[in-house]
Design a protein around this motif. Structure first.
Motif, PDB file in Angstrom:
ATOM      1  N   UNK A 393       2.888  -0.883  63.454  1.00 28.85           N
ATOM      2  CA  UNK A 393       4.349  -0.747  63.486  1.00 28.85           C
ATOM      3  C   UNK A 393       4.884   0.074  62.308  1.00 28.85           C
ATOM      4  N   UNK A 394       4.038   0.341  61.318  1.00 33.42           N
ATOM      5  CA  UNK A 394       4.509   1.047  60.127  1.00 33.42           C
ATOM      6  C   UNK A 394       4.876   2.496  60.434  1.00 33.42           C
ATOM      7  N   UNK A 395       5.786   3.016  59.622  1.00 32.46           N
ATOM      8  CA  UNK A 395       6.251   4.394  59.817  1.00 32.46           C
ATOM      9  C   UNK A 395       5.235   5.414  59.313  1.00 32.46           C
ATOM     10  N   UNK A 396       4.144   4.934  58.700  1.00 33.84           N
ATOM     11  CA  UNK A 396       3.075   5.827  58.259  1.00 33.84           C
ATOM     12  C   UNK A 396       1.758   5.320  58.848  1.00 33.84           C
ATOM     13  N   UNK A 397       0.736   6.181  58.815  1.00 36.82           N
ATOM     14  CA  UNK A 397      -0.572   5.762  59.302  1.00 36.82           C
ATOM     15  C   UNK A 397      -1.673   6.274  58.371  1.00 36.82           C
ATOM     16  N   UNK A 398      -2.896   6.057  58.770  1.00 38.86           N
ATOM     17  CA  UNK A 398      -4.023   6.442  57.927  1.00 38.86           C
ATOM     18  C   UNK A 398      -4.054   7.908  57.585  1.00 38.86           C
ATOM     19  N   UNK A 399      -3.649   8.762  58.515  1.00 43.46           N
ATOM     20  CA  UNK A 399      -3.653  10.208  58.259  1.00 43.46           C
ATOM     21  C   UNK A 399      -2.717  10.587  57.120  1.00 43.46           C
ATOM     22  N   UNK A 400      -1.577   9.873  57.063  1.00 42.84           N
ATOM     23  CA  UNK A 400      -0.631  10.139  55.974  1.00 42.84           C
ATOM     24  C   UNK A 400      -1.256   9.803  54.627  1.00 42.84           C
ATOM     25  N   UNK A 401      -2.030   8.711  54.585  1.00 41.90           N
ATOM     26  CA  UNK A 401      -2.674   8.324  53.328  1.00 41.90           C
ATOM     27  C   UNK A 401      -3.794   9.288  52.962  1.00 41.90           C
ATOM     28  N   UNK A 402      -4.504   9.762  53.959  1.00 42.61           N
ATOM     29  CA  UNK A 402      -5.559  10.764  53.699  1.00 42.61           C
ATOM     30  C   UNK A 402      -4.943  12.019  53.100  1.00 42.61           C
ATOM     31  N   UNK A 403      -3.793  12.417  53.635  1.00 38.75           N
ATOM     32  CA  UNK A 403      -3.107  13.618  53.136  1.00 38.75           C
ATOM     33  C   UNK A 403      -2.682  13.446  51.677  1.00 38.75           C
ATOM     34  N   UNK A 404      -2.489  12.197  51.278  1.00 37.20           N
ATOM     35  CA  UNK A 404      -2.104  11.924  49.888  1.00 37.20           C
ATOM     36  C   UNK A 404      -3.312  11.734  48.980  1.00 37.20           C
ATOM     37  N   UNK A 405      -4.512  11.808  49.569  1.00 32.94           N
ATOM     38  CA  UNK A 405      -5.717  11.725  48.757  1.00 32.94           C
ATOM     39  C   UNK A 405      -6.411  10.378  48.767  1.00 32.94           C
ATOM     40  N   UNK A 406      -5.971   9.453  49.620  1.00 33.83           N
ATOM     41  CA  UNK A 406      -6.641   8.154  49.728  1.00 33.83           C
ATOM     42  C   UNK A 406      -7.882   8.300  50.606  1.00 33.83           C
ATOM     43  N   UNK A 407      -8.910   7.534  50.287  1.00 35.56           N
ATOM     44  CA  UNK A 407     -10.155   7.617  51.048  1.00 35.56           C
ATOM     45  C   UNK A 407     -10.748   6.234  51.287  1.00 35.56           C
ATOM     46  N   UNK A 408     -11.580   6.123  52.316  1.00 35.14           N
ATOM     47  CA  UNK A 408     -12.384   4.933  52.578  1.00 35.14           C
ATOM     48  C   UNK A 408     -11.581   3.647  52.667  1.00 35.14           C
ATOM     49  N   UNK A 414      -4.302  -0.198  51.249  1.00 35.76           N
ATOM     50  CA  UNK A 414      -2.925   0.236  50.999  1.00 35.76           C
ATOM     51  C   UNK A 414      -2.019  -0.062  52.188  1.00 35.76           C
ATOM     52  N   UNK A 415      -2.538   0.150  53.397  1.00 31.65           N
ATOM     53  CA  UNK A 415      -1.722  -0.132  54.590  1.00 31.65           C
ATOM     54  C   UNK A 415      -1.379  -1.622  54.656  1.00 31.65           C
ATOM     55  N   UNK A 436       7.023   7.924  49.210  1.00 29.31           N
ATOM     56  CA  UNK A 436       7.376   7.952  47.793  1.00 29.31           C
ATOM     57  C   UNK A 436       6.674   6.823  47.047  1.00 29.31           C
ATOM     58  N   UNK A 437       6.649   5.648  47.675  1.00 30.61           N
ATOM     59  CA  UNK A 437       5.973   4.499  47.067  1.00 30.61           C
ATOM     60  C   UNK A 437       4.486   4.792  46.872  1.00 30.61           C
ATOM     61  N   UNK A 438       3.867   5.402  47.848  1.00 29.95           N
ATOM     62  CA  UNK A 438       2.437   5.688  47.783  1.00 29.95           C
ATOM     63  C   UNK A 438       2.119   6.728  46.713  1.00 29.95           C
ATOM     64  N   UNK A 439       3.013   7.693  46.582  1.00 30.67           N
ATOM     65  CA  UNK A 439       2.799   8.727  45.561  1.00 30.67           C
ATOM     66  C   UNK A 439       2.866   8.119  44.157  1.00 30.67           C
ATOM     67  N   UNK A 440       3.777   7.168  43.964  1.00 26.66           N
ATOM     68  CA  UNK A 440       3.897   6.514  42.667  1.00 26.66           C
ATOM     69  C   UNK A 440       2.685   5.611  42.408  1.00 26.66           C
ATOM     70  N   UNK A 441       2.127   5.069  43.465  1.00 27.35           N
ATOM     71  CA  UNK A 441       0.977   4.163  43.356  1.00 27.35           C
ATOM     72  C   UNK A 441      -0.301   4.935  43.044  1.00 27.35           C
TER      73      UNK A 441
END
Length: 442
Positions: A393-408, A414-415, A436-441
């Motif tokens: 239901x979240x407005x973001x998904x795994x691909x968005x986190x990958x684009x920010x440099x999150x892995x594995x 994080x989700x 924005x929250x993820x970038x700060x994290x």
């Protein structure tokens, strides 16, 4: 009268060929009670091979479903009708089934082997209702009475003990005194009956309109089929929140929830762990800490013994395990529960808690019951608003986190964290705010 066109057709074929044939049992009872009729069973004087021959000759498909006991099944227009030859049962040595069956030519003998007077009637359009044992009068007076000598009927098939309780519950009838006495005297014979057959009757009993009265009045019989309930029978609850002992509370909570088999089974078992964990403080007040977890484990063993489906077992034990977690109504956070157990289980859990409260001391539960209704409204409002309570239901998904440099594993972690924050209203479920929250994290 009440027979379908196809039932009349079958009876007509047999009678036109010189045999006697009738609708029997539950369908006659239900017609006289003016309630919807279930399956129409037919009894006939023709032997099964003759029944099969005559019906096939008339173009009716026949399945040989129980030739040993004189039964064939006719299929017409998607409807099935069991036709059984009039019979007398031989001796019963195991309280389950007759050692032999004797086919007879008279409906009178066939009706005389049946369990209760209200189920021992027959009907066809020519002869009308055949009632040899006062079934119509017992229906009128709301009485469950065994045909003939009650003890003999229960020794023949001990499941009839549970059937008596089931009919008393479903129909709202009283059990006649001699029959009632024989129920208690022969209750131990239920140990000879398969758990699956007992559970089928128990489920119908629990969903009956008179379930509470039957559970209380016949608790010793319930204790035979679920001995784990026996410690609850006289287990006091000296606590301001309670006015009943554990078993009476259980029985009343069954009646306080809607007549759904899963929910009522949950209520029957929800406090079964209380006698094990009971403690009494220095003021004489009883406490039952951790009874839900203990009860869930006991319930799981019981349900495995009854060989219920994994789905039913998992749902009932989960609701029992969680029911103490919503004890404090002011601490219920509906989106957290939606996130934890989903929509179906959350709705059921709220129903369980409400029924539980209704079987408490009414002088103490006014606020709690009012609050439970508000929480149910909060649930529906959250669902209608499309609030997020699952990762999907979240407005973001795994691909968005990958684009920010999150892995594995970090992606899943994080989700889950984002979902917890959204569920607790600490973060809006808006794409830009979450990013924005993820970038700060990072």
């Amino acid at each position: 009268m009440f027979l379908t066109e196809n039932a009349n057709k079958i009876i007509g074929i047999l009678t036109e060929n010189g045999y006697r044939a009738y609708a029997v049992g539950g369908c006659v009872r239900d017609f006289l009670l003016n309630v919807p009729c279930g399956d129409i069973d037919i009894a006939a004087s023709s032997l099964p091979d003759k029944t099969e021959t005559l019906l096939k000759k008339a173009g009716i498909k026949v399945i040989e479903t129980g030739l040993k006991h004189g039964t064939v099944t006719a299929l017409i227009d998607g409807e099935s009708y069991e036709i059984t030859t009039f019979r007398k049962d031989g001796d019963y040595k195991d309280s389950r089934r007759p050692d032999s069956v004797e086919f007879v030519s008279e409906i009178e003998s066939d009706l005389g082997r049946r369990d209760f007077t209200v189920n021992a009637m027959a009907y066809n359009n020519t002869d009308g209702i055949i009632d040899l044992f006062g079934g119509k009068e017992d229906l009128k007076n709301g009485i469950i009475r065994a045909v003939g000598e009650p003890g003999e009927r229960f020794k023949e098939d001990a499941l009839r003990i549970m059937r008596a309780l089931r009919f008393a519950s479903v129909l709202g009838f009283e059990i006649e005194e001699i029959t009632k006495k024989a129920l208690f005297e022969n209750a131990k014979l239920l140990c000879n009956i398969s758990y699956e057959r007992i559970f089928a009757e128990l489920t119908k009993l629990l969903t009956g309109k008179n379930a509470v009265k039957v559970l209380l009045e016949y608790r010793k019989i319930i204790g035979v089929v679920i001995p784990e309930l026996i410690p609850c029978f006289d287990c006091a609850q000296n606590n301001p929140w309670h006015i009943y002992n554990v078993y009476e509370h259980i029985a009343r909570s069954v009646g306080a929830v809607r007549a759904d088999a899963e929910l009522r089974l949950t209520m029957l078992l929800h406090d079964i762990g209380k006698p094990i964990v009971k403690t009494t403080d220095e003021n004489g007040v009883d406490h039952f800490k951790f009874h839900a977890a203990v009860g869930a484990d006991i319930a799981e063993k019981i349900l495995k013994r009854f060989k219920v489906s994994n789905e039913l077992r998992d749902k009932v034990t989960a609701l029992i395990r969680f029911h103490q977690s919503v004890e404090n109504v002011d601490e219920i956070r509906i989106k957290r529960w939606l996130s934890k157990i989903g929509v179906e289980y959350t709705r059921a859990l709220l129903e369980v808690r409400t029924a539980d409260l209704k079987a408490h001391n009414p002088a103490k539960t006014g606020y709690e019951l009012k609050r439970m209704e508000e929480i149910k409204q909060e649930l529906e409002a959250a669902l209608n608003a499309g609030d997020a309570f699952r990762i999907s239901d979240l407005a973001v998904n795994g691909n968005d986190l990958i684009a920010l440099g999150y892995h594995g594993e970090k992606i899943g972690e994080k989700l889950k964290k984002i979902l917890r924050l959204v569920v607790d209203d600490k973060l809006k479920n808006e794409r830009e705010e979450i990013l924005d929250f993820l970038k700060k994290e990072k």
